[in-house]
Design an enzyme around this catalytic site. Sequence first.
Site, PDB file in Angstrom:
ATOM      1  N   THR B  44       0.809  -1.204   0.000  1.00  0.00           N
ATOM      2  CA  THR B  44       0.000   0.000   0.000  1.00  0.00           C
ATOM      3  C   THR B  44       0.835   1.243   0.000  1.00  0.00           C
ATOM      4  O   THR B  44       2.018   1.211   0.315  1.00  0.00           O
ATOM      5  CB  THR B  44      -0.804  -0.014   1.322  1.00  0.00           C
ATOM      6  OG1 THR B  44      -1.699  -1.068   1.230  1.00  0.00           O
ATOM      7  CG2 THR B  44      -1.544   1.250   1.560  1.00  0.00           C
ATOM      8  N   ASP B  60      -4.141   4.565  -1.512  1.00  0.00           N
ATOM      9  CA  ASP B  60      -4.422   3.994  -2.837  1.00  0.00           C
ATOM     10  C   ASP B  60      -5.505   2.939  -2.645  1.00  0.00           C
ATOM     11  O   ASP B  60      -6.075   2.811  -1.559  1.00  0.00           O
ATOM     12  CB  ASP B  60      -3.143   3.396  -3.427  1.00  0.00           C
ATOM     13  CG  ASP B  60      -2.749   2.125  -2.714  1.00  0.00           C
ATOM     14  OD1 ASP B  60      -2.588   1.087  -3.370  1.00  0.00           O
ATOM     15  OD2 ASP B  60      -2.638   2.171  -1.468  1.00  0.00           O
ATOM     16  N   ARG B  62      -5.400  -0.586  -3.975  1.00  0.00           N
ATOM     17  CA  ARG B  62      -5.108  -1.939  -4.498  1.00  0.00           C
ATOM     18  C   ARG B  62      -4.881  -2.900  -3.340  1.00  0.00           C
ATOM     19  O   ARG B  62      -4.139  -2.595  -2.407  1.00  0.00           O
ATOM     20  CB  ARG B  62      -3.864  -1.888  -5.378  1.00  0.00           C
ATOM     21  CG  ARG B  62      -3.403  -3.271  -5.846  1.00  0.00           C
ATOM     22  CD  ARG B  62      -2.153  -3.184  -6.674  1.00  0.00           C
ATOM     23  NE  ARG B  62      -2.419  -2.637  -7.998  1.00  0.00           N
ATOM     24  CZ  ARG B  62      -1.490  -2.528  -8.953  1.00  0.00           C
ATOM     25  NH1 ARG B  62      -0.265  -2.925  -8.708  1.00  0.00           N
ATOM     26  NH2 ARG B  62      -1.789  -2.015 -10.115  1.00  0.00           N
ATOM     27  N   LYS B  76      -9.378   1.704   1.916  1.00  0.00           N
ATOM     28  CA  LYS B  76      -8.395   1.576   2.979  1.00  0.00           C
ATOM     29  C   LYS B  76      -8.545   2.626   4.060  1.00  0.00           C
ATOM     30  O   LYS B  76      -7.803   2.607   5.040  1.00  0.00           O
ATOM     31  CB  LYS B  76      -6.978   1.680   2.400  1.00  0.00           C
ATOM     32  CG  LYS B  76      -6.706   0.559   1.457  1.00  0.00           C
ATOM     33  CD  LYS B  76      -5.305   0.534   0.986  1.00  0.00           C
ATOM     34  CE  LYS B  76      -5.210  -0.458  -0.152  1.00  0.00           C
ATOM     35  NZ  LYS B  76      -3.912  -0.478  -0.770  1.00  0.00           N
ATOM     36  N   GLY B  90      -0.922  -3.339   5.524  1.00  0.00           N
ATOM     37  CA  GLY B  90      -0.553  -4.618   6.118  1.00  0.00           C
ATOM     38  C   GLY B  90      -1.580  -5.665   5.735  1.00  0.00           C
ATOM     39  O   GLY B  90      -2.182  -5.602   4.678  1.00  0.00           O
ATOM     40  N   SER B 172       4.119  -0.170   1.622  1.00  0.00           N
ATOM     41  CA  SER B 172       5.268  -0.478   0.771  1.00  0.00           C
ATOM     42  C   SER B 172       5.667   0.725  -0.079  1.00  0.00           C
ATOM     43  O   SER B 172       6.809   0.862  -0.491  1.00  0.00           O
ATOM     44  CB  SER B 172       4.947  -1.679  -0.113  1.00  0.00           C
ATOM     45  OG  SER B 172       3.769  -1.435  -0.832  1.00  0.00           O
ATOM     46  N   ASP B 209       5.591   1.882  -7.058  1.00  0.00           N
ATOM     47  CA  ASP B 209       5.598   0.705  -6.205  1.00  0.00           C
ATOM     48  C   ASP B 209       4.628  -0.309  -6.789  1.00  0.00           C
ATOM     49  O   ASP B 209       3.508   0.031  -7.139  1.00  0.00           O
ATOM     50  CB  ASP B 209       5.183   1.103  -4.780  1.00  0.00           C
ATOM     51  CG  ASP B 209       5.054  -0.094  -3.884  1.00  0.00           C
ATOM     52  OD1 ASP B 209       4.055  -0.160  -3.147  1.00  0.00           O
ATOM     53  OD2 ASP B 209       5.941  -0.948  -3.919  1.00  0.00           O
ATOM     54  N   SER B 212       1.156  -0.955  -4.822  1.00  0.00           N
ATOM     55  CA  SER B 212       0.097   0.046  -4.773  1.00  0.00           C
ATOM     56  C   SER B 212      -0.387   0.303  -6.183  1.00  0.00           C
ATOM     57  O   SER B 212       0.365   0.207  -7.142  1.00  0.00           O
ATOM     58  CB  SER B 212       0.598   1.359  -4.189  1.00  0.00           C
ATOM     59  OG  SER B 212       1.494   1.127  -3.143  1.00  0.00           O
TER      60      SER B 212
END
Lengths: 166, 277
Positions: B44, B60, B62, B76, B90, B172, B209, B212
Amino acid sequence: MITVFPETDRKYIYADRKDEPSLKMNTRGLRSQLKDSVPVTGLCPQAGPYGVQDSLRRGFSSVKNELLPSHPLELSEKNFQFNQDKMNFNTLRNIQGLHAPLKLQMEYRAAKQIQRLPFLPSSNLALDTLRGSDDTIGFEDILNDPIQSEMMGDPHIMTEYKLGIL
Amino acid sequence: MATVSVCQYHPGGFSFENCKRNALLEADINKLGFSSPAARKTGTTICGVVYKDGVVLGADTRATEGMVVADKNCSKIHYISPNIYCCGAGTAADTEMTTQIISSNLELHALSTGRLPRVATANRMLKQMLFRYQGYIGAALVLGGVDCTGPHLYSIYPHGSTDKLPYVTMGSGSLAAMAVFEDRYRPNMEEEEAKRLVRDAIAAGIFNDLGSGSNIDLCVITKGKVDYLRPHDVANKKGVRTGSYRYKHGTTGVLTKAVIPLNLEVVEESVQTMDTS
């Protein structure tokens, strides 16, 4: 006579039943008070009344199973409530003096005795109100709710265990 | 026959009965060369920033399950209380359950005190719960809200440590987002500038990343008002097909045509009323 545990020792509060003439319970019932505690340093071995392994009631055991917990959190979770209470009572004793935890534990003892038969689910309403857990929600309310469990314990065995006869 | 008797009432909560069995199964599976199924994570980018009137939280959308995108548009930013929201990174189940439990506890607490809950209370509850489980609950959270003492922003790590800062990123993609923040953050920004900053930080996480992706959600919390903008920005539109694979009429030539009429007669007609009671 009520004995309070000193901070470093692992004994517990217990009332000496010999001094209560109204309760005609034999002193074997004392064992029922002490056996429920899980010593903090290790998993309780499946010892029966004669000190050997109790296969009939606890099933087979192996040394590997007894030495280490199956998950690092297992011991800590089993003792969590007990440790929290111990810590809180100690703090209370340090701040307000011995009388405060003494009085509170007397009330806890009284509230803990308000139970249904051992194999039936008790609401523990008075105990929850004393603890303050009647307005908190945790994993113990959501996961594995004992009220919704599909299996019931054997009434005879659970009553015998409660009375210390087992 | 020896049966294991239940002597006491089990208190509920986590049960560790199957841990040894799971460890054995995992060892067996690994010996065969397969891997056990992975939990769904939200690899994320989440971030938050304190501006002049309040807090802006961004995330984000995903959710990944190993190397596969499990959810292209997951939410989220979780509700904790009318003035407090929390982004979670997480393990998806852990963040979901943790924020719901804390939300319930805060609601009960607010009913008991009669006041609007404070962000510090939510922070304290979260950190005590996460520390109790020693990091086994994989929830990294960005908690933000406005209460009677002003706007506050906390970041909470899975082991239970917290930081109170004016701008935080987690997940991440946190390094990409933090790079944007470090470049353009300044104290006491205006709302539009803060929203643009958070949007750019999340976009940096999305494009740099792998964990995400998809859209950018924003949540603007001010005293007395919450703007939950979902989606605030659709950064990744699914591609539009440039050509059509349909064949034109008349591509296949017709050789013969035969029409056979089926003469059906009505044999029986019955009416069945719907049960609308």
